[in-house]
Design an enzyme around this catalytic site. Structure first.
Site, PDB file in Angstrom:
ATOM      1  CB  SER A 135      -0.952  -0.105   0.666  1.00 37.69           C
ATOM      2  OG  SER A 135      -1.353   1.523   1.432  1.00 37.69           O
ATOM      3  CE1 TYR A 148      -4.181  -1.914   4.753  1.00 37.59           C
ATOM      4  CE2 TYR A 148      -3.076   0.306   4.345  1.00 37.59           C
ATOM      5  CZ  TYR A 148      -3.275  -0.851   4.415  1.00 37.59           C
ATOM      6  OH  TYR A 148      -3.476  -1.326   2.542  1.00 37.59           O
TER       7      TYR A 148
END
Length: 233
Positions: A135, A148
């Site tokens: 990501s 995250y």
């Protein structure tokens, strides 16, 4: 299986995973669709003429069971796509242990578990490709991304070590680092109403990430793409 190429996609019932599974199937791969939601897996596998492979990437015994299924079928896989993932947002002071553990467990430990299980077959064959879905949050900091980002920064570190260990083996690895992708994972967050979150209309689509995965998977064995960042233009 002859010259047929075989792929395993984890998280195949999620937006990115399902799109990748469809892309690889369209490109001629026999696809093992991995995930936890059995009914969705069955429907996807039927659509792709593939194989449903229900298992939890965080449970080592289930990962070993998935490997046993593959070994009794196609023997080994040519492309492994680690697409299983979770996404939780919270300020640092509200990031509870279970939230941190959930993100690290799926996004990082799950990738390690699955890679460790299926990499030996690739090494024995002297070929293969591991695609890790990272990501933008793995290299750029955003508020409320503590859990995250910790998992995705960790994934980038794991991937870099993997690249070092794969040198000279014939096995390749690629880390895909997309920006925000418009999937159901955003539904509870309503990003269009939150000024600190990206507008869904400006997000990537799952198919954009899938095309990138298909591109890397379609390259000759002599061509490596260690890192591929995907952004909305």
């Amino acid at each position: 299986m002859g010259d047929t190429r075989v792929a395993l996609v984890t998280g195949a019932t999620g937006g990115i995973g399902a799109a990748v599974a469809r892309r690889l199937a369209a490109d001629g791969f026999v696809v093992y669709a991995g995930g936890r939601r059995r009914r969705r897996l069955g429907l996807l596998a039927g659509e792709l003429n593939g194989v449903a492979l229900p298992f939890d990437v965080t449970v080592e015994e289930e990962v070993a069971g998935a490997r046993a299924v593959v070994e009794t079928g196609d023997g080994r896989i040519d492309v492994l796509v680690n697409a299983a993932g979770v996404f939780d947002l919270a300020p640092v002071v509200e990031t509870r242990g279970e939230v941190l553990g959930r993100n690290l467990g799926v996004n990082l430990a799950g990738v390690v578990n699955v890679t460790r299980a299926f990499l030996p077959g690739m090494l024995a064959a002297g070929s293969g490709l591991v695609v890790n879905v990272g990501s933008v949050a793995g290299w750029r900091a955003f508020p409320e991304n503590a859990a995250y980002s910790a998992s995705k920064y960790g994934l980038r570190g794991f991937h870099d070590v993997l690249l070092e260990e794969l040198q000279g083996t014939g096995v390749r690895a690629c880390l895909l680092e997309p920006g925000a992708v418009d999937t159901a994972i955003w539904d509870p967050l309503d990003p269009d109403s939150a000024p600190h979150l990206p507008d869904r209309a400006r997000m990537l689509r799952p198919e954009d990430v899938a095309r990138a995965a298909g591109f890397v998977a379609g390259l000759p064995d002599s061509v490596a793409v260690p890192l591929l960042r995907i952004e909305r233009a």
